[in-house]
Design a protein around this motif. Structure first.
Motif, PDB file in Angstrom:
ATOM      1  N   GLN A   1      -6.044  -2.220   8.112  1.00 17.89           N
ATOM      2  CA  GLN A   1      -7.377  -2.621   8.562  1.00 17.89           C
ATOM      3  C   GLN A   1      -8.318  -2.907   7.398  1.00 17.89           C
ATOM      4  OE1 GLN A   1      -8.603   0.105  12.075  1.00 17.89           O
ATOM      5  NE2 GLN A   1      -6.725   0.969  11.249  1.00 17.89           N
ATOM      6  N   LEU A   2      -8.171  -2.163   6.306  1.00 16.53           N
ATOM      7  CA  LEU A   2      -9.064  -2.339   5.162  1.00 16.53           C
ATOM      8  C   LEU A   2      -8.656  -3.485   4.255  1.00 16.53           C
ATOM      9  CD1 LEU A   2      -9.773   1.363   4.096  1.00 16.53           C
ATOM     10  CD2 LEU A   2     -11.177  -0.125   5.522  1.00 16.53           C
ATOM     11  N   PHE A   3      -7.336  -3.688   4.107  1.00 13.04           N
ATOM     12  CA  PHE A   3      -6.851  -4.646   3.115  1.00 13.04           C
ATOM     13  C   PHE A   3      -6.017  -5.786   3.702  1.00 13.04           C
ATOM     14  CE2 PHE A   3      -7.153  -0.416   1.114  1.00 13.04           C
ATOM     15  CZ  PHE A   3      -8.142  -0.680   0.174  1.00 13.04           C
ATOM     16  N   GLY A   4      -5.687  -5.707   5.000  1.00  7.96           N
ATOM     17  CA  GLY A   4      -4.897  -6.761   5.609  1.00  7.96           C
ATOM     18  C   GLY A   4      -3.478  -6.824   5.095  1.00  7.96           C
ATOM     19  N   LYS A   5      -2.938  -5.691   4.630  1.00  7.16           N
ATOM     20  CA  LYS A   5      -1.587  -5.662   4.067  1.00  7.16           C
ATOM     21  C   LYS A   5      -0.761  -4.573   4.742  1.00  7.16           C
ATOM     22  CE  LYS A   5      -3.321  -6.816  -0.579  1.00  7.16           C
ATOM     23  NZ  LYS A   5      -3.420  -6.320  -1.978  1.00  7.16           N
ATOM     24  N   ILE A   6       0.553  -4.741   4.703  1.00  6.22           N
ATOM     25  CA  ILE A   6       1.464  -3.674   5.075  1.00  6.22           C
ATOM     26  C   ILE A   6       2.400  -3.428   3.905  1.00  6.22           C
ATOM     27  CG2 ILE A   6       1.369  -4.139   7.550  1.00  6.22           C
ATOM     28  CD1 ILE A   6       4.089  -5.513   7.249  1.00  6.22           C
ATOM     29  N   LEU A   7       2.997  -2.260   3.870  1.00  2.58           N
ATOM     30  CA  LEU A   7       3.902  -1.916   2.780  1.00  2.58           C
ATOM     31  C   LEU A   7       5.295  -2.433   3.079  1.00  2.58           C
ATOM     32  CD1 LEU A   7       2.851   1.761   1.950  1.00  2.58           C
ATOM     33  CD2 LEU A   7       1.929  -0.384   1.047  1.00  2.58           C
ATOM     34  N   ASP A   8       5.908  -3.058   2.098  1.00  2.00           N
ATOM     35  CA  ASP A   8       7.281  -3.518   2.229  1.00  2.00           C
ATOM     36  C   ASP A   8       8.217  -2.380   1.841  1.00  2.00           C
ATOM     37  OD1 ASP A   8       9.419  -5.197   2.647  1.00  2.00           O
ATOM     38  OD2 ASP A   8       8.532  -6.872   1.537  1.00  2.00           O
ATOM     39  N   GLN A   9       9.507  -2.622   1.942  1.00  2.00           N
ATOM     40  CA  GLN A   9      10.496  -1.577   1.670  1.00  2.00           C
ATOM     41  C   GLN A   9      10.329  -1.030   0.254  1.00  2.00           C
ATOM     42  OE1 GLN A   9      14.584  -2.340   2.734  1.00  2.00           O
ATOM     43  NE2 GLN A   9      15.335  -1.209   0.974  1.00  2.00           N
ATOM     44  N   GLY A  10      10.237   0.302   0.161  1.00  4.02           N
ATOM     45  CA  GLY A  10      10.139   0.954  -1.131  1.00  4.02           C
ATOM     46  C   GLY A  10       8.739   0.988  -1.713  1.00  4.02           C
ATOM     47  N   GLU A  11       7.782   0.302  -1.102  1.00  2.00           N
ATOM     48  CA  GLU A  11       6.425   0.288  -1.637  1.00  2.00           C
ATOM     49  C   GLU A  11       5.634   1.518  -1.211  1.00  2.00           C
ATOM     50  OE1 GLU A  11       4.775  -4.141  -2.486  1.00  2.00           O
ATOM     51  OE2 GLU A  11       4.616  -3.452  -0.423  1.00  2.00           O
ATOM     52  N   ARG A  12       4.683   1.879  -2.049  1.00  2.00           N
ATOM     53  CA  ARG A  12       3.733   2.930  -1.730  1.00  2.00           C
ATOM     54  C   ARG A  12       2.323   2.383  -1.931  1.00  2.00           C
ATOM     55  NH1 ARG A  12       6.514   8.358  -4.420  1.00  2.00           N
ATOM     56  NH2 ARG A  12       8.520   8.145  -3.359  1.00  2.00           N
ATOM     57  N   PHE A  13       1.341   3.132  -1.454  1.00  2.00           N
ATOM     58  CA  PHE A  13      -0.039   2.676  -1.591  1.00  2.00           C
ATOM     59  C   PHE A  13      -0.397   2.461  -3.066  1.00  2.00           C
ATOM     60  CE2 PHE A  13      -0.359   5.318   2.394  1.00  2.00           C
ATOM     61  CZ  PHE A  13      -0.442   4.239   3.254  1.00  2.00           C
ATOM     62  N   GLU A  14       0.154   3.318  -3.945  1.00  2.00           N
ATOM     63  CA  GLU A  14      -0.168   3.222  -5.367  1.00  2.00           C
ATOM     64  C   GLU A  14       0.313   1.906  -5.973  1.00  2.00           C
ATOM     65  OE1 GLU A  14       2.115   6.536  -4.740  1.00  2.00           O
ATOM     66  OE2 GLU A  14       0.405   6.321  -3.380  1.00  2.00           O
ATOM     67  N   ASP A  15       1.337   1.289  -5.367  1.00  2.00           N
ATOM     68  CA  ASP A  15       1.795  -0.018  -5.860  1.00  2.00           C
ATOM     69  C   ASP A  15       0.719  -1.083  -5.682  1.00  2.00           C
ATOM     70  OD1 ASP A  15       4.397   0.890  -6.580  1.00  2.00           O
ATOM     71  OD2 ASP A  15       4.967   0.851  -4.470  1.00  2.00           O
ATOM     72  N   HIS A  16      -0.228  -0.829  -4.807  1.00  2.00           N
ATOM     73  CA  HIS A  16      -1.347  -1.749  -4.580  1.00  2.00           C
ATOM     74  C   HIS A  16      -2.636  -1.213  -5.205  1.00  2.00           C
ATOM     75  CE1 HIS A  16       0.798  -4.319  -1.606  1.00  2.00           C
ATOM     76  NE2 HIS A  16       1.487  -3.201  -1.418  1.00  2.00           N
ATOM     77  N   GLY A  17      -2.506  -0.172  -6.045  1.00  2.00           N
ATOM     78  CA  GLY A  17      -3.679   0.388  -6.711  1.00  2.00           C
ATOM     79  C   GLY A  17      -4.555   1.233  -5.824  1.00  2.00           C
ATOM     80  N   VAL A  18      -3.990   1.751  -4.716  1.00  2.00           N
ATOM     81  CA  VAL A  18      -4.783   2.494  -3.726  1.00  2.00           C
ATOM     82  C   VAL A  18      -4.286   3.932  -3.638  1.00  2.00           C
ATOM     83  CG1 VAL A  18      -5.432   2.652  -1.286  1.00  2.00           C
ATOM     84  CG2 VAL A  18      -5.287   0.414  -2.402  1.00  2.00           C
ATOM     85  N   LEU A  19      -5.208   4.869  -3.600  1.00  2.00           N
ATOM     86  CA  LEU A  19      -4.896   6.284  -3.402  1.00  2.00           C
ATOM     87  C   LEU A  19      -5.644   6.781  -2.175  1.00  2.00           C
ATOM     88  CD1 LEU A  19      -3.648   8.966  -4.381  1.00  2.00           C
ATOM     89  CD2 LEU A  19      -5.680   9.288  -5.810  1.00  2.00           C
ATOM     90  N   PHE A  20      -4.923   7.396  -1.224  1.00  2.00           N
ATOM     91  CA  PHE A  20      -5.531   7.946  -0.017  1.00  2.00           C
ATOM     92  C   PHE A  20      -5.867   9.418  -0.220  1.00  2.00           C
ATOM     93  CE2 PHE A  20      -4.409   4.156   2.155  1.00  2.00           C
ATOM     94  CZ  PHE A  20      -5.116   4.150   3.353  1.00  2.00           C
ATOM     95  N   MET A  21      -6.989   9.854   0.349  1.00  2.00           N
ATOM     96  CA  MET A  21      -7.382  11.261   0.329  1.00  2.00           C
ATOM     97  C   MET A  21      -7.996  11.643   1.665  1.00  2.00           C
ATOM     98  SD  MET A  21      -9.104  12.111  -3.349  1.00  2.00           S
ATOM     99  CE  MET A  21      -8.305  11.704  -4.897  1.00  2.00           C
ATOM    100  N   ARG A  22      -7.877  12.918   2.019  1.00  2.00           N
ATOM    101  CA  ARG A  22      -8.576  13.464   3.168  1.00  2.00           C
ATOM    102  C   ARG A  22     -10.025  13.770   2.792  1.00  2.00           C
ATOM    103  NH1 ARG A  22      -3.412  15.856   3.361  1.00  2.00           N
ATOM    104  NH2 ARG A  22      -2.493  16.103   5.445  1.00  2.00           N
ATOM    105  N   ALA A  23     -10.904  13.733   3.788  1.00  2.00           N
ATOM    106  CA  ALA A  23     -12.297  14.128   3.547  1.00  2.00           C
ATOM    107  C   ALA A  23     -12.369  15.570   3.060  1.00  2.00           C
ATOM    108  CB  ALA A  23     -13.116  13.955   4.826  1.00  2.00           C
ATOM    109  N   GLU A  24     -11.507  16.426   3.590  1.00  3.15           N
ATOM    110  CA  GLU A  24     -11.505  17.832   3.176  1.00  3.15           C
ATOM    111  C   GLU A  24     -11.190  17.963   1.692  1.00  3.15           C
ATOM    112  OE1 GLU A  24      -9.855  22.107   4.824  1.00  3.15           O
ATOM    113  OE2 GLU A  24      -8.523  20.365   4.966  1.00  3.15           O
TER     114      GLU A  24
END
Length: 428
Positions: free
Chosen positions: A229-252
């Motif tokens: 929803q934010l970037f209009g992308k999906i991860l392909d095989q073997g990819e992680r969010f970090e491959d796109h320069g993105v790190l996810f975190m919880r609000a907590e």
């Protein structure tokens, strides 16, 4: 690889619950028994020179296997190390379990307070990867995959869980302090705060982050869907969010970072949503390392033969097998199911009813994919039927007439394929 053209997600069916403005006060759970923290590394064949039974540790002390650079965990009680033992997590993850017999009062270790006066990125990595919310701060240190965007999700990924939305609403100032610290110390300027759309007006303009609204319908809170929803992308095989320069975190996690940098003391109390056998919901504050049994006892929840304990919510949670299992930094919910209410999975064959296909938000041919996964043909399933389009929401398992554990097959397939990638790289 993706074999079909990808044109968005199908409309989901369930609504997340949103907390009212009158926020409940979490019940406090103090464990007087042993506390167990998990060091994220395999226990070596030789004993650790630092982690020995009988060694006294302080609250907030950083525990490592030896003096060499490597993973660490924070002691959540003052006391004597009772035991050091191997611990096997989900999908082959290996830990070293450190059990501490707590003393009656805390004696705080002051190393973090002293080091935080000149905070840098390494301080965050060394001390704050294990705070409530479990921020993956170690991924900031990979020069091959630099992180330029941090996405904070302020809702909860599973149904019936209130943990992260509660933190976002009740600790707004600390979340903002955490965002400030990530910008100043970690050096990441682009920070997005994704919140459920019904709460957007409550948070827009209140943070040092770009606040974005995501739908309040399940499973839009799943990280893969937030990413799309934010970037209009999906991860392909073997990819992680970090491959796109993105790190996810919880609000907590972000609130815990903010609190740590403000107070000079590492937060240890984890907020957990407890769902009991009767469908009741409770918010609890307990230290990381507290055994599940202490939390269940706080609400007079007793376990009978064949009852089920689950870490997480009803759609994507994972079963655990002992009341001694400790609360972890990423434990957002504990679900207790009465044995009489459990619908067991089976090895009954797929009857091609099509319910999984109709409900799948990724519009996958789940009925065909699962045939390959059941017999271990993971790569074929990925190539032919879009394994990596799956957002792991569990809706397919929820509606499956044959009670096939489809979500578990999918998670196992992704794990096995991810394991194969390093082996292939070594052989090249």
């Amino acid at each position: 690889m993706l074999s079909k053209p990808f044109f968005g997600y199908a409309k989901p069916r369930f609504q997340y619950e949103l907390l009212s403005t009158a926020l409940p006060q979490p019940a406090s759970v103090a464990s007087t028994g042993a506390m167990t923290v998990l060091l994220p590394r395999e226990m070596g064949p030789a004993p650790s020179p630092l982690l020995k039974p009988g060694t006294r540790v302080k609250t907030g002390q950083r525990l490592t296997w030896d003096d060499q650079p490597g993973p660490s965990v924070i002691a959540t009680a003052t006391g004597v190390i009772q035991s050091v033992a191997p611990h096997l997590g989900d999908y082959g993850r290996k830990f070293t379990a450190i059990t501490i017999a707590p003393e009656s009062a805390d004696e705080w270790d002051e190393q973090f307070a002293e080091a935080s006066r000149q905070a840098d990125r390494q301080l965050l990595i060394d001390y704050l990867c294990n705070v409530p919310g479990a921020p993956a701060l170690d991924k900031l240190a990979d020069p091959k995959k630099p992180v330029d965007t941090i996405v904070i999700y302020g809702g909860d990924t599973d149904l019936l869980v209130d943990t992260n939305l509660y933190i976002l609403k009740s600790q707004t100032a600390m979340v903002n302090e955490g965002i400030h610290a990530l910008k100043e110390i970690a050096g990441v300027d682009k920070i997005l705060l994704a919140v459920p759309s019904d709460s957007f007006q409550n948070f827009d303009g209140h943070f040092e982050a770009d606040v974005r609204a995501v739908p309040n319908t399940y499973p839009h809170g799943q990280p893969l869907m937030v990413f799309y929803q934010l970037f209009g992308k999906i991860l392909d095989q073997g990819e992680r969010f970090e491959d796109h320069g993105v790190l996810f975190m919880r609000a907590e996690a972000v609130a815990a970072i903010g609190k740590a940098m403000t107070d000079g003391r590492i937060p240890l109390d984890k907020v957990v949503t407890v769902l009991d056998k009767q469908g009741g919901k409770h918010l609890v504050a307990a230290r990381v390392g507290t055994p599940i049994g202490a939390i269940l006892g706080r609400f007079d929840i007793s376990l009978e033969d064949r009852d089920r304990l689950i870490f997480g919510g009803p759609m994507t949670g994972t079963a655990v097998y002992s009341e001694d299992q400790p609360v972890l930094a990423d434990t957002d919910a504990i679900l207790v199911q009465d044995s009489r209410d459990i619908i067991l999975t089976s090895d009954y064959p797929c009857i091609n009813c099509g319910e999984c296909v109709r409900i799948c938000p990724s519009k996958m041919a789940v009925n065909l994919l699962v045939r390959f996964l059941e017999v271990g043909q993971y790569q074929e399933g990925a190539d032919l039927y879009d394994l990596y389009s799956c957002v792991e929401c569990g809706l397919c398992s929820f509606v499956c007439v044959s009670r096939i554990p489809i979500l578990q097959y999918i998670k196992l397939a992704k794990y096995e394929l991810a394991r194969a990638v390093p082996a292939e790289e070594e052989n090249e």
